[in-house]
Design a protein around this motif. Structure first.
Motif, PDB file in Angstrom:
ATOM      1  N   LEU A   1       0.554   1.979  -0.276  1.00 45.01           N
ATOM      2  CA  LEU A   1       1.905   1.776   0.240  1.00 45.01           C
ATOM      3  C   LEU A   1       2.000   2.166   1.714  1.00 45.01           C
ATOM      4  CD1 LEU A   1       4.833   0.991  -0.255  1.00 45.01           C
ATOM      5  CD2 LEU A   1       5.256   3.332  -1.064  1.00 45.01           C
ATOM      6  N   LYS A   2       1.370   3.269   2.089  1.00 40.07           N
ATOM      7  CA  LYS A   2       1.401   3.695   3.493  1.00 40.07           C
ATOM      8  C   LYS A   2       0.759   2.655   4.395  1.00 40.07           C
ATOM      9  CE  LYS A   2      -0.054   7.410   6.617  1.00 40.07           C
ATOM     10  NZ  LYS A   2      -0.757   8.721   6.734  1.00 40.07           N
ATOM     11  N   PHE A   3      -0.365   2.097   3.962  1.00 39.96           N
ATOM     12  CA  PHE A   3      -1.031   1.071   4.774  1.00 39.96           C
ATOM     13  C   PHE A   3      -0.133  -0.143   4.927  1.00 39.96           C
ATOM     14  CE2 PHE A   3      -3.808  -2.447   5.758  1.00 39.96           C
ATOM     15  CZ  PHE A   3      -4.754  -1.890   6.607  1.00 39.96           C
ATOM     16  N   LEU A   4       0.553  -0.527   3.859  1.00 43.30           N
ATOM     17  CA  LEU A   4       1.460  -1.671   3.928  1.00 43.30           C
ATOM     18  C   LEU A   4       2.556  -1.438   4.960  1.00 43.30           C
ATOM     19  CD1 LEU A   4       2.888  -4.268   2.712  1.00 43.30           C
ATOM     20  CD2 LEU A   4       4.072  -2.665   1.207  1.00 43.30           C
ATOM     21  N   LEU A   5       3.234  -0.299   4.877  1.00 40.38           N
ATOM     22  CA  LEU A   5       4.369  -0.033   5.762  1.00 40.38           C
ATOM     23  C   LEU A   5       3.929   0.136   7.211  1.00 40.38           C
ATOM     24  CD1 LEU A   5       6.336   2.479   3.490  1.00 40.38           C
ATOM     25  CD2 LEU A   5       6.747   0.026   3.798  1.00 40.38           C
ATOM     26  N   THR A   6       2.714   0.608   7.421  1.00 41.77           N
ATOM     27  CA  THR A   6       2.227   0.854   8.780  1.00 41.77           C
ATOM     28  C   THR A   6       1.718  -0.417   9.448  1.00 41.77           C
ATOM     29  OG1 THR A   6       1.583   3.099   8.144  1.00 41.77           O
ATOM     30  CG2 THR A   6       0.617   2.223  10.174  1.00 41.77           C
ATOM     31  N   ASN A   7       1.148  -1.328   8.665  1.00 45.36           N
ATOM     32  CA  ASN A   7       0.432  -2.457   9.252  1.00 45.36           C
ATOM     33  C   ASN A   7       1.090  -3.809   9.038  1.00 45.36           C
ATOM     34  OD1 ASN A   7      -2.384  -1.278  10.189  1.00 45.36           O
ATOM     35  ND2 ASN A   7      -1.895  -0.307   8.227  1.00 45.36           N
ATOM     36  N   SER A   8       2.127  -3.885   8.250  1.00 47.16           N
ATOM     37  CA  SER A   8       2.772  -5.183   8.036  1.00 47.16           C
ATOM     38  C   SER A   8       3.485  -5.639   9.296  1.00 47.16           C
ATOM     39  CB  SER A   8       3.767  -5.099   6.876  1.00 47.16           C
ATOM     40  OG  SER A   8       4.465  -6.325   6.737  1.00 47.16           O
ATOM     41  N   SER A   9       3.423  -6.932   9.555  1.00 49.50           N
ATOM     42  CA  SER A   9       4.150  -7.510  10.690  1.00 49.50           C
ATOM     43  C   SER A   9       5.594  -7.819  10.330  1.00 49.50           C
ATOM     44  CB  SER A   9       3.456  -8.794  11.161  1.00 49.50           C
ATOM     45  OG  SER A   9       3.431  -9.760  10.112  1.00 49.50           O
ATOM     46  N   LEU A  10       5.996  -7.488   9.108  1.00 45.40           N
ATOM     47  CA  LEU A  10       7.355  -7.719   8.637  1.00 45.40           C
ATOM     48  C   LEU A  10       8.039  -6.377   8.370  1.00 45.40           C
ATOM     49  CD1 LEU A  10       6.570 -10.518   6.044  1.00 45.40           C
ATOM     50  CD2 LEU A  10       7.672 -10.848   8.259  1.00 45.40           C
ATOM     51  N   PRO A  11       9.349  -6.296   8.542  1.00 43.87           N
ATOM     52  CA  PRO A  11      10.075  -5.039   8.295  1.00 43.87           C
ATOM     53  C   PRO A  11      10.329  -4.823   6.803  1.00 43.87           C
ATOM     54  CG  PRO A  11      11.606  -6.698   9.058  1.00 43.87           C
ATOM     55  CD  PRO A  11      10.241  -7.336   9.128  1.00 43.87           C
ATOM     56  N   ILE A  12       9.263  -4.570   6.057  1.00 48.00           N
ATOM     57  CA  ILE A  12       9.375  -4.329   4.618  1.00 48.00           C
ATOM     58  C   ILE A  12       9.933  -2.921   4.391  1.00 48.00           C
ATOM     59  CG2 ILE A  12       8.046  -4.095   2.488  1.00 48.00           C
ATOM     60  CD1 ILE A  12       6.109  -6.190   3.619  1.00 48.00           C
ATOM     61  N   LYS A  13      10.814  -2.798   3.413  1.00 44.62           N
ATOM     62  CA  LYS A  13      11.460  -1.515   3.140  1.00 44.62           C
ATOM     63  C   LYS A  13      11.190  -1.082   1.696  1.00 44.62           C
ATOM     64  CE  LYS A  13      15.306  -2.786   6.190  1.00 44.62           C
ATOM     65  NZ  LYS A  13      16.783  -3.005   6.255  1.00 44.62           N
ATOM     66  N   VAL A  14      11.079   0.221   1.510  1.00 45.99           N
ATOM     67  CA  VAL A  14      10.982   0.784   0.169  1.00 45.99           C
ATOM     68  C   VAL A  14      12.393   1.106  -0.303  1.00 45.99           C
ATOM     69  CG1 VAL A  14      10.054   2.621  -1.267  1.00 45.99           C
ATOM     70  CG2 VAL A  14       8.716   1.745   0.645  1.00 45.99           C
ATOM     71  N   VAL A  15      12.805   0.509  -1.401  1.00 46.61           N
ATOM     72  CA  VAL A  15      14.162   0.698  -1.908  1.00 46.61           C
ATOM     73  C   VAL A  15      14.227   1.832  -2.918  1.00 46.61           C
ATOM     74  CG1 VAL A  15      16.071  -0.426  -3.139  1.00 46.61           C
ATOM     75  CG2 VAL A  15      14.666  -1.746  -1.535  1.00 46.61           C
ATOM     76  N   GLN A  16      13.219   1.929  -3.781  1.00 42.47           N
ATOM     77  CA  GLN A  16      13.263   2.878  -4.890  1.00 42.47           C
ATOM     78  C   GLN A  16      11.840   3.237  -5.300  1.00 42.47           C
ATOM     79  OE1 GLN A  16      15.923   4.157  -6.539  1.00 42.47           O
ATOM     80  NE2 GLN A  16      14.889   5.081  -8.271  1.00 42.47           N
ATOM     81  N   ILE A  17      11.617   4.497  -5.575  1.00 43.19           N
ATOM     82  CA  ILE A  17      10.339   4.966  -6.124  1.00 43.19           C
ATOM     83  C   ILE A  17      10.642   5.729  -7.413  1.00 43.19           C
ATOM     84  CG2 ILE A  17       8.331   6.464  -5.769  1.00 43.19           C
ATOM     85  CD1 ILE A  17       8.554   5.972  -2.785  1.00 43.19           C
TER      86      ILE A  17
END
Length: 391
Positions: A29-45
């Motif tokens: 998940l950290k790699f996704l949020l750090t490297n994505s070119s899109l503003p993806i957000k975590v809504v719920q864990i």
């Protein structure tokens, strides 16, 4: 495009503070949020186990067609090496990418077929793959609409790179098709020296067409709106752009070129205006002394220290994007007077001083200096009369 039922149920049942994600899952998940070119957000864990030591599932808000789709990614904390299951949002029951892969014999092309828990890129690759498949799924849905006008629009603009379309269904309202059309073949990030933006900045045209099953000789104009990525507002605001008129019988393939030509000129001018604002800030030094603070990238703000007799105060300059057509807004702040909450007293914003966009920046600053020489006395009196002086 609301959060899925699983996420909603988890949100109501989960504790206020979810346990930490299992380490292997957290790394993905950290790699996704750090490297994505899109503003993806975590809504719920949350955790799939009521008393689990680790959380192992989460909802992601994935950008699509100038909105978000909400997908649940379900790992298993007991078996974190296994790829996650994915639950898509309400209304997307027909989106079954893995079934389509199997039926076409292309299952081996999916990143899930080569999942390696040691590779932190796994989740990012999965989200990107699913998003591309979802874009094609929505294009297929729109292509099946029995609306002659929409079929023509789709046939003429869908080849444009980066375009996204979406079916929008609402209870009690006719269905609509939303187009998200990227505009300008420009690298907006490169237009700002020292650009602080992490993600690519873009401007889209949103066009919303009602779905009609009957032929209309003069179809109504679509709902049109310019939408930009949030950070771009530091350079250029699409809110002030006047859209060209939509002429009866027009299609987007005709409308977009003239819009892009007009928009490109405004964006280029906005980039050049950074230099104009920078020269204004530099011109403050001879009259006021070197600014205490200044925005070095977009040159939108500056603060100088001024003294009149024994009265010391700050002058905050807010320089609009439309400078010099619009003049800076000034706010005075006392260095010696505070209100009852201990907050320094400030004046109301001021922009009623003499101004002409045709003046050289040195004259602009001189006029402001002369204006403040009188205005600071009024401000000093306001501070002394209204509040006790700070000891």
């Amino acid at each position: 495009m609301a959060p899925s039922a699983a996420a909603a149920a988890a949100a109501s049942a989960a504790p206020a503070l979810a346990p930490p994600l299992a380490p292997l899952i957290a790394a993905q998940l950290k790699f996704l949020l750090t490297n994505s070119s899109l503003p993806i957000k975590v809504v719920q864990i949350w955790s799939g186990c009521g008393n689990g030591r680790y959380a192992d599932r989460f909802t992601l808000a994935v950008p699509f067609c100038l909105d978000y789709v909400y997908w649940d990614f379900l790992y298993n904390a007991m078996h974190p090496k296994v790829a996650p299951d994915v639950i898509f949002g309400q209304g997307d029951e027909g989106f079954q990418p893995l079934v389509d892969y199997d039926e076409s014999g292309n299952g081996g092309k999916s990143c899930l077929a080569h999942w390696d828990y040691r590779d932190p890129r796994g989740l990012l690759c999965l989200v990107e793959e699913l998003r591309l498949l979802y874009i094609e799924y929505q294009k297929k849905l729109v292509a099946e609409v029995g609306d002659t006008r929409l079929k023509f629009e789709i046939g003429t603009v869908l080849d444009k790179e980066g375009i996204e379309v979406s079916m929008v269904s609402s209870t009690g309202r006719p269905d609509e098709v939303k187009f998200a059309v990227p505009l300008l073949d420009l690298d907006l990030n490169m237009m700002v020296p020292g650009c602080p933006w992490k993600l690519p900045q873009k401007i889209h045209l949103q066009a919303i067409f009602p779905v009609s099953s009957s032929f209309l000789s003069v179809p109504s104009a679509p709902g049109l709106k310019l939408i930009s990525t949030p950070d771009l507002k530091s350079l250029f605001s699409v809110d002030g752009v006047k859209l060209p008129a939509w002429v009866d019988g027009m299609c987007m393939a005709e409308y977009i070129p003239s819009l892009e030509e007009n928009l490109k000129m405004q964006v280029v001018d906005a980039s050049a205006s950074i230099g104009r604002r920078r020269r204004f800030i530099e011109a403050l030094a001879p009259a006021f002394g070197r600014p205490l603070e200044a925005d070095p990238i977009f040159c939108r703000k500056a603060t100088v220290l001024s003294i009149s007799g024994i009265f010391t105060f700050l002058v905050h300059f807010v320089i609009p994007l439309q400078f010099p057509q619009q003049q800076p807004i000034l706010t005075l702040q006392s260095c010696q007077h505070c209100n009852s909450q201990g907050i320094p007293i400030t004046s109301p914003p001021k922009n009623s001083y003499p101004w002409s966009p045709r003046w050289e920046v040195t004259e602009m600053v001189e006029r402001i200096y002369d204006y403040l020489a009188d205005e600071c006395q009024n401000f000093k009196k306001q501070c002394s009369d209204g509040f006790p002086q700070a000891k």
